[in-house]
Scaffold this motif. Structure first.
Motif, short mmCIF file in Angstrom:
data_model
loop_
_atom_site.label_atom_id
_atom_site.label_comp_id
_atom_site.label_asym_id
_atom_site.label_seq_id
_atom_site.Cartn_x
_atom_site.Cartn_y
_atom_site.Cartn_z
N GLN A 1 0.90 -1.28 0.03
CA GLN A 1 0.02 -0.42 0.05
C GLN A 1 0.81 1.55 -0.49
O GLN A 1 1.49 1.09 0.26
CB GLN A 1 -1.30 -0.01 1.09
CG GLN A 1 -2.10 -1.33 1.20
CD GLN A 1 -3.16 -1.18 -0.16
OE1 GLN A 1 -3.27 0.03 -0.90
NE2 GLN A 1 -3.24 -2.24 -0.32
N TYR B 1 -2.91 8.76 8.62
CA TYR B 1 -3.59 8.24 8.80
C TYR B 1 -4.06 8.42 9.91
O TYR B 1 -3.06 8.73 10.84
CB TYR B 1 -3.87 5.91 8.69
CG TYR B 1 -3.86 6.18 6.56
CD1 TYR B 1 -5.10 5.78 6.73
CD2 TYR B 1 -3.15 6.60 6.22
CE1 TYR B 1 -5.16 5.60 5.32
CE2 TYR B 1 -2.78 6.36 5.01
CZ TYR B 1 -3.83 6.17 4.18
OH TYR B 1 -4.32 5.31 2.86
N TYR C 1 -15.02 2.68 7.92
CA TYR C 1 -13.81 3.17 6.30
C TYR C 1 -12.70 3.37 6.29
O TYR C 1 -11.86 3.11 7.65
CB TYR C 1 -15.18 4.93 5.82
CG TYR C 1 -16.09 4.55 5.59
CD1 TYR C 1 -17.12 3.90 5.57
CD2 TYR C 1 -16.61 5.64 6.58
CE1 TYR C 1 -18.51 4.00 5.00
CE2 TYR C 1 -18.26 5.85 6.83
CZ TYR C 1 -19.12 4.82 6.34
OH TYR C 1 -20.46 5.12 6.03
N ASP C 2 -11.50 3.62 5.33
CA ASP C 2 -10.49 4.30 5.43
C ASP C 2 -10.45 5.18 6.23
O ASP C 2 -10.47 6.44 6.04
CB ASP C 2 -9.35 3.81 3.89
CG ASP C 2 -8.53 4.61 3.93
OD1 ASP C 2 -7.76 2.86 4.00
OD2 ASP C 2 -7.99 5.38 4.11
#
Length: 449
Positions: free
Chosen positions: A235, A340, A381-382
């Motif tokens: 990723q 993130y 969600y992400d």
């Protein structure tokens, strides 16, 4: 084009809304119960609830999205990136309902979405592909025979999808045997079919992608390349343009190959041709992403172009804004960091309410964020909070600005990977631009033990 529905959420929707506003195009947002208070819902001209928080009860429910499109009498639907953006069935339904799909035709999405079919198309177009199976591998015996022929390590991949979910590295025959059935089962669960194929694992590789654009009039151009080699578990974590440590000869050859790949399928709208590059700068086709990429802002920074605007114009039947390849130039250097809500040690998601969100006052920084202070990062969600894109007159300047930026960023209420970026941008391999796709994982293994 007067009104566009955005079949996506978060920073993706906000990004598209921004360009639509500049073009005086009205926007319709769709949202789940979990996203009712998110910025994109308020930024759109109109917003409709479409379901419960899980994506299979909201953002992936095609009928619910099309019902809103009919109700609002929109002209077009933009799928964003992720979710339904590379779903050929969705693109087909959109067209059948009489709406314009802002992306390539469904036939191209389906053809390029099948990794085995995409390999065949590229081979016929004489675009180099990674050595591997000619088609799907039906049995473990066939897989073992091919792996012995091309040599370990090998990558076992789902033909219906990519990313970390759809692939696994096998160091030897034992690993291949152990992974074969589970990879087929995972492919069936996530991508709807259990077909897998085998490719040689290119060691010490760089992941470089070329942005292309095509229109309905047969014009296709490239918008240079991005390096996406800072990865964890396949990723992307950091992207940049232009790619460091790549000769101009190889760079130009990849541009030509990407345009050739686009012409092979009569490509329309935004697309990305992804390559893997080995230590000798041999390059091989990986896949074509039939949508706008998460990392498109680095291309926008170095070219000075608005890629969403290009998407809208092309979808409206207009020719590309710039038809002559020589008119498209690249200047300076851009880095993109994906921030993130996750534990920087375990990388597990860290849902919660963002009590403080301060990006500081650094110059040359663009923040594409789906959140503001006070929003909640939910587990549905992400967990990407934002993309931070940093521009400099050259790579050294961009890195220096990144150091200044990350010294100022403050996020509280959730754990984030900001501390990891503070480490990475000071590491020699990153500063020198000599990193490969395995560098970050090796770094984490050595420093997180």
């Amino acid at each position: 084009m007067q009104k566009v529905l955005i079949a996506n959420r978060g920073e993706i929707a906000s990004r598209i809304i921004k360009t639509c506003k500049q073009l005086n195009i009205k926007t319709v947002a769709v949202y789940s119960d979990a996203d009712e208070e998110m910025p994109f819902v308020k930024e759109a001209d109109i917003a409709h609830r479409i379901g419960e928080p899980p994506v299979n009860k909201s953002y992936l429910v095609i009928d619910a999205i099309l019902e809103v499109a009919r109700k609002e009498n929109v002209d077009a639907i933009h799928p964003g990136y992720g979710l339904l953006s590379e779903n050929g069935g969705f693109a087909k339904r959109v067209s059948e309902e009489g709406f314009t799909f802002i992306g390539p035709p469904h036939s191209i999405i389906q053809k390029m979405g099948d990794k085995v079919e995409a390999r065949k198309v590229m081979q016929e177009a004489q675009v180099p592909v990674v050595p591997g199976s000619e088609g799907g591998v039906d049995s473990i015996d066939a897989a073992k025979g091919l792996a012995r022929e091309i040599g370990y390590p090998v990558m076992l991949k789902a033909s219906g999808g990519g990313g970390g979910i759809g692939m696994i590295r096998c160091e030897n025959e034992q690993a291949l045997v152990q992974s074969f059935d589970s990879t087929k089962n995972r492919a069936k669960a996530y991508f709807g079919k259990d077909e897998v194929f085998l490719e040689k694992c290119v060691e010490n590789a760089r992941h470089v992608e070329v942005q292309i654009f095509g229109d309905e009039h047969g014009n296709i151009v490239h918008l240079f390349e991005r390096n996406c080699s800072v990865q964890r578990r396949n990723q992307k974590v950091i992207e940049e343009s232009p790619s460091p440590e790549l000769s101009m000869g190889t760079r130009q050859a990849m541009y030509d190959a990407a345009v050739k790949a686009g012409r092979a399928v009569n490509y329309i709208n935004a697309g990305t041709v992804e390559f893997i590059v080995d230590e000798e700068e041999n390059y091989y086709f990986l896949e074509m992403n039939t949508r706008l990429q998460v990392e498109h802002p680095v291309t926008e920074f170095v070219t000075g172009l608005d890629l969403v605007k290009w998407q809208l114009l092309v979808a409206d039947g207009q020719p590309l804004p710039l038809l002559n390849q020589d008119e498209i130039t690249s200047k300076g250097h851009a880095l993109e960091f994906r921030i993130y809500a996750e534990d920087p040690k375990t990388f597990y998601p860290s849902p919660g309410q963002i009590s403080l969100l301060d990006w500081g006052n650094s110059e040359g920084v663009r923040i594409d964020s789906g959140y503001v202070q006070g929003n909640k990062v939910t587990p549905f969600y992400d967990p990407m909070i934002s993309k931070c894109i940093i521009y400099g007159k050259d790579r050294a300047d961009a890195i220096e600005r990144a150091v200044e930026f990350f010294a100022e960023v403050q996020i509280e209420g959730v754990k984030t990977n900001v501390s990891l970026f503070r480490e990475i941008i000071g590491e020699k391999e990153f500063v020198d631009g000599t990193y490969t796709t395995k560098w970050l994982q090796d770094y984490l293994t050595a420093n997180r033990a």
